[in-house]
Write a protein that holds these residues in place. Structure first.
Motif: not given
Length: 210
Positions: A188, A195-197
């Motif tokens: 990122d 992950d997405e969370e």
């Protein structure tokens, strides 16, 4: 007794007491520290006057960090965006005046030119760098991957003419012996592999649930 009464803004007072630089690593990372260390062929016990092993490792680490694969290729006149074969488009053939070959476009994958003769580590050794001493969880290993900037179209049609490929920082999660391919995950904006969370991706993304 009021002498030992703690003020309400005690933390702000501590923050203002800046003594100076510290050796503590304040950079948050999802990569193990040993995954950045290069492999050197030097004995652990060195004679007086010879370069210590730890110093040579640090020198190589800084040297390798100064390299940029995109810049090195550009200096040789190689456009990284042209390294991935695309669908043949006969309606948009480049002219000879553009100094591009209209008859034989790029069609060979990079895997055809892969050479492991001078690799300092095997794929299994690279993946094992994610294991920290005393931990059962394997973290990602830092790397660079030539990936499309558009993730959606890149998965649907990786040879699309509309895609733009760039060298992107990734975390290497797993290696497949049969296909000889690595599973990677883009970092990122903070250089983390989540992950997405927002949770760190461990053990190649395999969770107790599967």
């Amino acid at each position: 007794v009021t002498t030992f009464k703690m003020p309400e803004d005690f933390q702000s007072i501590l923050d203002k007491q800046v003594i100076g630089l510290a050796t503590e690593n304040l950079v948050k990372s999802d990569f193990p520290a040993q995954s950045f260390k290069p492999k050197v062929q030097i004995a652990f016990q060195r004679l007086p006057g010879q370069c210590p092993r730890a110093l040579e490792i640090e020198r190589k680490r800084r040297l390798y960090l100064s390299f940029d694969i995109a810049q090195l290729l550009a200096e040789k006149g190689i456009d990284s965006n042209q390294l991935v074969p695309r669908h043949h488009d006969p309606d948009n053939m480049p002219a000879i005046a553009e100094k591009k070959d209209p008859v034989f476009p790029i069609y060979l994958p990079l895997k055809m030119f892969d050479n492991k003769d001078y690799d300092c580590r095997t794929p299994e050794e690279w993946i094992s760098l994610g294991l920290e001493p005393g931990s059962y969880d394997r973290k990602p290993v830092p790397g660079k991957a030539l990936l499309p900037t558009d993730d959606v179209l890149g998965h649907e049609d990786p040879k699309s003419q509309k895609l733009i490929y760039k060298w992107i920082d990734v975390g290497v999660l797993e290696y497949d012996k049969e296909t000889e391919l690595y599973l990677v995950h883009k970092t990122d904006k903070n250089g983390l592999v989540r992950d997405e969370e927002g949770r760190p991706i461990l053990n190649g993304g395999i969770t107790p649930e599967g």
